[in-house]
Scaffold this motif. Structure first.
Motif, PDB file in Angstrom:
ATOM      1  N   LYS A 116      -5.184  11.357   4.536  1.00 42.29           N
ATOM      2  CA  LYS A 116      -3.808  11.143   4.063  1.00 42.29           C
ATOM      3  C   LYS A 116      -3.050  12.404   3.663  1.00 42.29           C
ATOM      4  CE  LYS A 116      -4.559   7.295   1.690  1.00 42.29           C
ATOM      5  NZ  LYS A 116      -5.742   6.689   2.338  1.00 42.29           N
ATOM      6  N   HIS A 148      -2.842  11.102  -2.657  1.00 39.37           N
ATOM      7  CA  HIS A 148      -3.478  10.707  -1.400  1.00 39.37           C
ATOM      8  C   HIS A 148      -4.719   9.861  -1.651  1.00 39.37           C
ATOM      9  CE1 HIS A 148      -1.352  14.566  -0.547  1.00 39.37           C
ATOM     10  NE2 HIS A 148      -0.813  13.762   0.342  1.00 39.37           N
ATOM     11  N   SER A 149      -4.665   9.127  -2.732  1.00 41.08           N
ATOM     12  CA  SER A 149      -5.891   8.445  -3.153  1.00 41.08           C
ATOM     13  C   SER A 149      -5.810   6.941  -2.936  1.00 41.08           C
ATOM     14  CB  SER A 149      -6.123   8.738  -4.634  1.00 41.08           C
ATOM     15  OG  SER A 149      -6.989   7.784  -5.182  1.00 41.08           O
ATOM     16  N   GLU A 150      -6.837   6.426  -2.316  1.00 41.35           N
ATOM     17  CA  GLU A 150      -6.939   4.984  -2.117  1.00 41.35           C
ATOM     18  C   GLU A 150      -7.193   4.290  -3.461  1.00 41.35           C
ATOM     19  OE1 GLU A 150      -6.278   4.330   0.953  1.00 41.35           O
ATOM     20  OE2 GLU A 150      -6.306   2.172   0.639  1.00 41.35           O
ATOM     21  N   ALA A 151      -8.043   4.936  -4.267  1.00 37.99           N
ATOM     22  CA  ALA A 151      -8.417   4.339  -5.552  1.00 37.99           C
ATOM     23  C   ALA A 151      -7.209   4.208  -6.467  1.00 37.99           C
ATOM     24  CB  ALA A 151      -9.495   5.188  -6.224  1.00 37.99           C
ATOM     25  N   LEU A 152      -6.216   5.057  -6.280  1.00 33.30           N
ATOM     26  CA  LEU A 152      -5.058   5.023  -7.164  1.00 33.30           C
ATOM     27  C   LEU A 152      -3.877   4.283  -6.547  1.00 33.30           C
ATOM     28  CD1 LEU A 152      -5.200   8.558  -8.820  1.00 33.30           C
ATOM     29  CD2 LEU A 152      -6.357   6.431  -9.440  1.00 33.30           C
ATOM     30  N   GLU A 177       0.520   8.045  -3.415  1.00 39.86           N
ATOM     31  CA  GLU A 177       1.047   8.938  -2.380  1.00 39.86           C
ATOM     32  C   GLU A 177       0.865  10.408  -2.789  1.00 39.86           C
ATOM     33  OE1 GLU A 177       2.885   8.003   0.888  1.00 39.86           O
ATOM     34  OE2 GLU A 177       1.169   6.820   0.265  1.00 39.86           O
ATOM     35  N   GLY A 232       2.864  -1.651   6.300  1.00 38.98           N
ATOM     36  CA  GLY A 232       2.920  -1.129   4.940  1.00 38.98           C
ATOM     37  C   GLY A 232       1.596  -0.607   4.439  1.00 38.98           C
ATOM     38  N   TRP A 255     -10.784  15.225   1.176  1.00 39.02           N
ATOM     39  CA  TRP A 255      -9.393  15.175   1.620  1.00 39.02           C
ATOM     40  C   TRP A 255      -9.012  16.504   2.258  1.00 39.02           C
ATOM     41  CZ3 TRP A 255     -10.981  12.806  -2.894  1.00 39.02           C
ATOM     42  CH2 TRP A 255     -10.628  11.476  -3.078  1.00 39.02           C
ATOM     43  N   ARG A 301       7.961  14.955  -4.419  1.00 41.56           N
ATOM     44  CA  ARG A 301       8.033  14.128  -3.207  1.00 41.56           C
ATOM     45  C   ARG A 301       9.280  13.244  -3.222  1.00 41.56           C
ATOM     46  NH1 ARG A 301       2.652  14.092  -0.853  1.00 41.56           N
ATOM     47  NH2 ARG A 301       3.161  12.231   0.320  1.00 41.56           N
ATOM     48  N   ARG A 332       0.786  -1.225   0.000  1.00 44.24           N
ATOM     49  CA  ARG A 332       0.000   0.000   0.000  1.00 44.24           C
ATOM     50  C   ARG A 332       0.825   1.286   0.000  1.00 44.24           C
ATOM     51  NH1 ARG A 332      -1.600   3.804  -0.638  1.00 44.24           N
ATOM     52  NH2 ARG A 332      -3.503   4.940  -0.120  1.00 44.24           N
ATOM     53  N   PHE A 333       1.918   1.299   0.760  1.00 44.70           N
ATOM     54  CA  PHE A 333       2.674   2.554   0.892  1.00 44.70           C
ATOM     55  C   PHE A 333       3.563   2.832  -0.307  1.00 44.70           C
ATOM     56  CE2 PHE A 333       7.119   1.399   1.539  1.00 44.70           C
ATOM     57  CZ  PHE A 333       6.991   0.032   1.621  1.00 44.70           C
ATOM     58  N   MET A 385       1.854   6.936   6.315  1.00 44.59           N
ATOM     59  CA  MET A 385       1.833   5.475   6.292  1.00 44.59           C
ATOM     60  C   MET A 385       2.965   4.952   7.183  1.00 44.59           C
ATOM     61  SD  MET A 385      -0.537   4.717   3.877  1.00 44.59           S
ATOM     62  CE  MET A 385      -0.169   2.999   3.798  1.00 44.59           C
ATOM     63  N   ALA A 420     -13.339   2.453  -3.350  1.00 44.46           N
ATOM     64  CA  ALA A 420     -12.024   2.126  -2.787  1.00 44.46           C
ATOM     65  C   ALA A 420     -11.965   2.408  -1.289  1.00 44.46           C
ATOM     66  CB  ALA A 420     -10.934   2.900  -3.518  1.00 44.46           C
ATOM     67  N   ASP A 422     -13.549   6.296  -6.220  1.00 39.30           N
ATOM     68  CA  ASP A 422     -13.071   6.709  -4.903  1.00 39.30           C
ATOM     69  C   ASP A 422     -13.995   6.201  -3.809  1.00 39.30           C
ATOM     70  OD1 ASP A 422     -10.791   8.242  -5.700  1.00 39.30           O
ATOM     71  OD2 ASP A 422     -12.193   9.720  -6.502  1.00 39.30           O
TER      72      ASP A 422
END
Ligand SMILES: Cc1cc2nc3c(=O)[nH]c(=O)nc-3n(C[C@H](O)[C@H](O)[C@H](O)COP(=O)(O)OP(=O)(O)OC[C@H]3O[C@@H](n4cnc5c(N)ncnc54)[C@H](O)[C@@H]3O)c2cc1C
Ligand code: SF4
Ligand code: SF4
Lengths: 324, 363, 500
Positions: free
Chosen positions: C98, B32-36, B29, C143, C52, B318, B22-23, C120, C25, C22
């Motif tokens: 996040k 900040h998207s879970e979907a991506l 990152e 992780g 967000w 980043r 995940r990280f 994270m 997920a 989104d």
């Protein structure tokens, strides 16, 4: 006062101008608080709560090394029972030895003991108590939990501001008579403090330490107590930590003490005391804070909004008459 | 005939995985998207592949939110090839006519000009052709040819100084075809690869400047059944081999941070060679918390700069911070695309080759 | 939600999404039940939107808007929770934290670092390691989980026996209450209760955490591993108890029950797996079917399989001491003496090192098992030493009717330890599997608590254990309700979780 006395029943006794309330069980305490709330009375100098009748002292649980005791039991009595089973509450600060179980567990600083590596852990593995609103709280079983907010924390270390502990399961440790002292000297007090923190972080659990200025240097005298093998291991570790920061071994020390009241102090408080040429004596040393003698009293820090909110929620009618 | 269910397997594995990588995903990152996250994109792709959801614009944009950096694969106990799989699934977006604009235009340009810049490369390459025999025919890659001639100059000069003279190869007018692959046009990529392979027949060995091109030629061509008739090496590899012949020069008094470019490092396994070169050229090298196989990504791959330009720059920003928090530290990369991305993110960055050239030219 | 959209969008400066991608997920976590649903093509009800926010003020504004419009807000870390904590059971808006992703400089004197809630775990630990420090918090999900998620669910790492759980590492926490007020808990010394401890573990039902100040330690100079084979679970537990009684604080303690030992016992170096994307077409097509059949025939009949697990008796015990090199070695020697006196056979450092190398590998088994038509879940509780073995026996007995049961004991303390059960089961149909799964949980958690365990040691409550949790509180549920009324008077924060 008279009607209050009547309403409270046999739990209350008139003493001088005031009342002394001596509940002997949680239920009685709940009832007492209900009456006080009803009458808009508060605990305090006139209506005093005496928890000495909450005096149950359970059996020592040898495997878990715990002992359940009522809030009114003197800490020394607990210790003596524990000692019979070759267990102890551990190296408490002098003030803690004079407290009752309730006072110990509710005290913001004394309620915690130091564990490796420089952490704090509640002395109580579990508590039973009554919130100011009359509801009971019993903490989750097991040494640690992830079962929601820690409700016990409303009472543990809470200074009796939100509720009162009626009994606690206290954590014990094996009773050993090995005790050793070591003296180290450092170029600066900052080094002495750094060595002390490093030792804590590395896993030394000293019972007591005295840091003081002497001939342009700062000396630290550390007392370790426990099983002989453990003390030996930790002494070696302590020596390496001290040397790492530039400390020099100076012998066995002479059991120094520092006068004055005990306070919970931050490391910055210790630095400030030493920086002003003072000496400090450390009990319950942790990286988070220590209980110390020789540090100046804190300025009064106004209670945060969270705490105020909690008081308003649990003790709307100020029945406990406590807290800032 | 058994249908190729590998992409479905790969996406299924991620769908049921507890997001173990995940990280790792730079795109996730940066957004900040879970979907991506790799998990999010693969789970979405799985639904397309199993017919649970049609490929629409949303899903298409998700499967394009990947640089193909392979960092997730490096963290994955299954070594699941997320980048590869997502690029394959991009083909469904082409078919459904829902490709993100940047990807569609890249594809259209490529189909017209056989390179992503829409330029006629033959004459450009001719202007660089060596006047005398060289040891290593050089394949600079079209983006260096078009966008960074100075890097090419440095490469040629440096190779000379290292006693391994290079000269631009005729085949350099061909694009390796990576944009086709990254756009999910797998069949077109296969055909293009075969054409490139033919052009390479005249050279037994070629030094490739752009790590992305080298990765494409060495690793991606075999995926579509094409093996090049010549030995493909990176310029860095050649320089490393010839390091003993480098002119003596004191290291530059510069503190640099080294970025393991994805295609050079994870793609081709070249971690030590660039470091060995670098350690001679400068006095101090700082390393990021995650390096080598687990190193971060600079955002330049997978058409991300075309499909999600701002995100691509944020990825670079980043990663630059990861390599060195202080902005004064010069970031060095063995891949021109990464260097460009760091510059776009406002950081001081330089190609390893250019830095080496600076080093040797002081003597 | 639609009416609130404009207002929300304005306060988070456009960082709002109603895209299905989104919402899906973030709409599920890693609660195994939702994986069963996934296999059936079902999804939990997704939230209406995801936002967000990036500052405490933005979070506060989001909360205020939600209060005005009576919108549910669900704080979201990385969705690695295993109890349904982030399911949008009442719709509403997912608040993804996040963007709180800063890692401050380490204060070397106070030994602490300020960290954003959205950082994270693995990113944090790597960054600290590069600077010579460690948080000492290594959950298997490092992780895929965030600092905020750890705080919210009282997470525990694999090295908790030394460094403690996350709540032991907190100097202070900050965030926004369900009232919309921002807060920052005081640092010691302070008067009155430790309010941070009242908020930690609230799983998004009382507040949204945005950051924390956490204790850090110098990176350990050395790690010393040692493993033992012990004649029985009881002996192993007794060895651990004695080790802690003697004041030793190994960073890792793991006792595997005999059946679990047969898994870890095969501690051969893992052969590289073939990537799913690299499998032959034949493997990709035929293998899943074969595995599925196998799963139904074995795991689908726990009554037949579980008794076999009783044939094994010997257990494996692993310790790891870390810190200053000589001290770690001295602790290791003392541990060895305690274990040998309990009839342990010294297996040297190999098995411990092997465990360490593969300490996150368990995550990799999940996809294959799930694809093979099984259910797999874990239950972690803790109990005082007197109750530990009884909890172990009772849960095995009861849960054994529904699934294969494995257990290991880790996270040890002087007064008790945690038990970590793994359940693997199957059934002929998806409906039967789900049914068994539900029955298993009711039975297993009931058995554990009635034998003296709590309802969770580190995974939290979520939806999965909400009822058992409320039951376990007894009268304490009034205190919890008071906290809820105080900190989240309109009940907008993560409704339905913790039974609130
Ligand atoms: C394979 C696997 C292994 C695991 N191993 C461990 C382990 O070893 N130790 C362990 O402790 N846990 C473990 N877990 C459980 C899980 O990782 C933890 O519960 C973790 O703390 C969740 O973090 P998260 O960021 O993913 O939170 P999420 O899953 O996103 O959220 C968890 C809960 O916290 C709330 N929440 C999240 N962030 C915030 C915030 N900032 N403010 C307020 N509330 C918030 C959510 O609303 C939800 O109720 C494991 C999970 C998996 C899948
Ligand atoms: S790439 Fe691997 S680790 Fe990442 S989600 Fe997929 S299966 Fe899991
Ligand atoms: S290949 Fe890189 S960008 Fe693509 S999903 Fe994996 S980690 Fe993310």
């Amino acid at each position: 006062m008279k009607t209050l006395l009547q309403a409270l029943g046999p739990v209350a006794q008139a003493v001088g101008d005031g009342l002394v309330l001596r509940p002997a069980s949680e239920r009685e305490l709940v009832a007492v608080l209900a009456v006080l709330r009803d009458r808009q009375a508060s605990l305090g100098a006139e209506v005093m709560l005496d928890r000495s009748a909450l005096a149950r002292l359970g059996a020592v649980q040898d495997r878990a090394m715990t002992l359940e005791a009522g809030a009114g039991v003197p800490v020394r009595v607990v210790e003596s029972k524990a000692n019979h089973a070759r267990l102890t509450l551990g190296p408490l600060s002098p003030m803690a030895w004079e407290a009752s179980v309730g006072e110990l567990v509710e005290h913001p600083a004394l309620a915690f003991r130091a564990v490796v590596p420089g952490r704090l852990e509640p002395i109580a593995a579990g508590i039973t108590g009554v919130l100011a609103d009359g509801h009971l709280v019993r903490s989750a079983v097991g040494p640690r939990h992830a079962a929601g907010p820690d409700l016990a924390s409303l009472l543990v270390g809470g200074g009796g501001a939100l509720g009162l502990v009626t009994a606690a399961v206290l954590r014990l440790m094996p009773l050993h008579d090995a005790e050793q002292r070591r003296l180290f000297s450092f170029g600066t007090f900052a080094q002495a403090l750094e060595a002390t923190r490093e030792a804590l972080s590395a896993g030394v659990t000293f019972a007591r330490a005295v840091l003081r200025g002497r001939a342009g240097r700062t000396v630290g005298e550390y007392t370790l107590r426990g099983a002989a093998a453990q003390v030996d291991r930790e002494l070696e570790l302590l020596a390496r930590c001290a040397e790492h920061v530039g400390g020099r071994f100076e012998g066995l020390g002479r059991e120094a003490e520092v006068d004055g009241p005990e306070r919970e102090a931050s490391w910055a408080d210790l630095a400030s005391a030493l920086g002003h040429g003072g000496s400090v004596e450390l009990f319950r040393p942790a990286l988070t804070s220590v209980i110390a003698r020789g540090v100046a009293a804190h300025e009064f820090i106004p209670p945060g909004p969270l705490f105020k909110g909690l008081r308003a929620a649990f003790d709307r009618s100020h029945v406990l008459g406590r807290g800032p | 005939m058994i249908a190729d269910r590998r992409p479905e397997q790969a996406t299924s594995t991620c769908s049921f995985c507890p997001k173990a990588c995940r990280f790792a995903c730079p795109v996730s990152e940066a957004t900040h998207s879970e979907a991506l996250s790799a998990w999010g994109k693969m789970s979405a792709a799985h639904q397309v592949l199993t017919g649970a959801r049609p490929m629409g614009a949303d899903l298409a944009s998700a499967v394009h939110a990947c640089t193909g950096c392979g960092r997730c694969t490096a963290m994955c106990k299954h070594e699941n090839e997320v980048g590869l799989t997502l690029f394959q699934v991009r083909g469904h977006a082409v078919q459904a006519g829902v490709q993100p604009r940047g990807a569609a235009s890249t594809l259209a340009t490529f189909q017209q000009a056989q390179n992503p810049f829409g330029r006629e490369m033959g004459s450009l390459v001719a202007s660089w052709r060596a006047q005398r025999p060289v040891k290593y025919p050089l394949f600079p890659g079209c983006s260096t040819l078009v966008k960074r001639p100075s890097l090419l100059e440095h490469t040629l000069a440096l190779s000379e100084a290292f006693g391994a003279p290079m000269g631009v190869a005729r085949s350099a007018s061909k694009c390796c075809g990576y944009p086709l692959y990254a756009a999910g046009a797998m069949e077109a990529f296969g055909a293009h690869a075969r054409a490139v392979a033919e052009a390479f027949e005249e050279t037994p060995e070629v030094a490739v400047l752009d790590a992305g091109c080298a990765f494409t030629l060495v690793k991606l061509y075999p995926e579509v059944g094409v093996r090049l008739p010549c030995r493909v090496r990176t310029v860095i590899d050649v320089l490393h081999e010839n390091l003993p012949h480098a002119p003596p020069a004191p290291p530059l008094a510069e503190r640099v941070g080294y970025h393991d470019a994805c295609h050079l490092g994870r793609g081709l396994g070249q971690y030590d060679e660039p470091r060995a070169l670098l350690s001679k050229a400068v006095t101090a090298v700082v390393e990021a918390p995650s390096i080598r196989r687990e190193g971060g990504c600079a955002g330049g791959g997978g058409l991300l700069p075309r499909t999600m330009a701002e995100t691509a720059v944020e990825v670079a920003r980043r990663q630059a911070l990861e390599v060195a928090e202080e902005p004064s530290v010069l970031i060095v990369s063995g891949c021109p695309t990464s260097t460009r991305m760091f510059e776009r993110a406002g950081r001081r960055a330089i190609d390893l080759v250019s830095l080496l050239e600076r080093w040797v030219s002081q003597s | 939600m639609l009416e609130a959209r404009g207002a929300l969008e304005a306060v988070v400066r456009g960082r709002l999404s109603t895209r299905e991608l989104d919402r899906l997920a973030t709409g599920r976590d890693l609660w195994p039940l939702t994986l069963l649903w996934l296999r059936q093509g079902k999804v939990p009800p997704p939230p209406d939107a995801v936002v967000w926010p990036g500052t405490d003020d933005e979070v506060a504004s989001v909360v205020r808007i939600a209060r005005e419009r009576r919108l549910a807000l669900i704080p979201f870390g990385a969705g690695s929770g295993v109890c349904g904590g982030t399911l949008a059971v009442h719709g509403g808006v997912m608040v993804d934290l996040k963007r709180f992703d800063t890692i401050g400089p380490v204060d070397p004197v106070r030994r602490c670092v300020d960290v954003g809630a959205g950082v994270m775990g693995e990113t944090l630990e790597r960054r600290l390691a590069a600077r010579g420090w460690t948080l000492g918090h290594f959950p298997s999900s490092i992780g895929m989980s965030t600092v905020g998620g750890w705080l919210a669910a009282r997470s525990a790492g694999q090295l908790s026996s030394r460094y403690g759980k996350i709540e032991d590492m907190v100097l202070s926490v900050r965030g926004v209450l369900g009232t919309g007020e921002r807060f920052e808990t005081p640092e010691r010394p302070f008067d009155g209760p430790d309010v941070a401890q009242v908020l930690l573990g609230s799983e998004g039902t009382l507040c949204v955490f945005t950051g924390a100040r956490l204790r850090v330690h110098p990176r350990p100079e050395a790690r010393v591993f040692r493993a033992f084979e012990v004649p029985s679970v009881e002996r192993g537990l007794e060895a651990i108890r004695r080790v802690f009684r003697e004041g030793l604080r190994p960073a890792v303690v793991r006792l595997y029950d005999p059946f679990d030992t047969t898994f870890v016992g095969r501690a051969k170096p893992a052969s590289p797996r073939k990537a799913p994307s690299k499998r032959s077409a034949l493997e990709a097509t035929v293998l899943p079917g074969v595995l599925k059949r196998l799963a139904i025939e074995t795991l689908g009949r726990p009554g037949l399989v579980n008794p076999l697990t009783r044939l094994a008796t010997r257990s494996r015990l692993i310790f790891m001491c870390e810190g200053e090199a000589k001290h770690a070695a001295a602790e290791d020697r003392a541990i060895a003496a305690a274990c040998l006196s309990m009839g342990g056979v010294d297996l040297g450092e190999g098995p411990g090192r092997e465990w360490y190398r593969k300490r996150y590998d368990v995550n990799a088994r999940l996809p294959r098992l799930m694809e093979a038509g099984t259910f797999i879940d874990t239950m972690e509780v803790s109990a005082p030493w007197d109750a530990v073995f009884e909890v172990y026996e009772r849960v095995r007995e009861v849960a054994g009717a529904y699934a294969l049961v494995l257990c290991h004991f880790s996270h040890a303390y002087a007064d008790g330890c945690s038990l970590y059960f793994s359940f693997v089961g199957s059934g002929r149909t998806e409906a039967e599997i789900e049914d068994r799964y539900q029955q298993l949980w009711r039975a297993a958690l009931g058995a554990a608590t009635s034998a003296g365990a709590n309802v969770s040691h580190h995974h939290g409550i979520g939806l999965l254990k909400a009822r058992a949790y409320q039951d376990s509180l007894g009268e304490g549920r009034h205190a919890l309700a008071t906290l809820k009324r105080l900190f989240d008077p309109d009940g907008i924060l993560n409704p339905g979780k913790l039974g609130l």
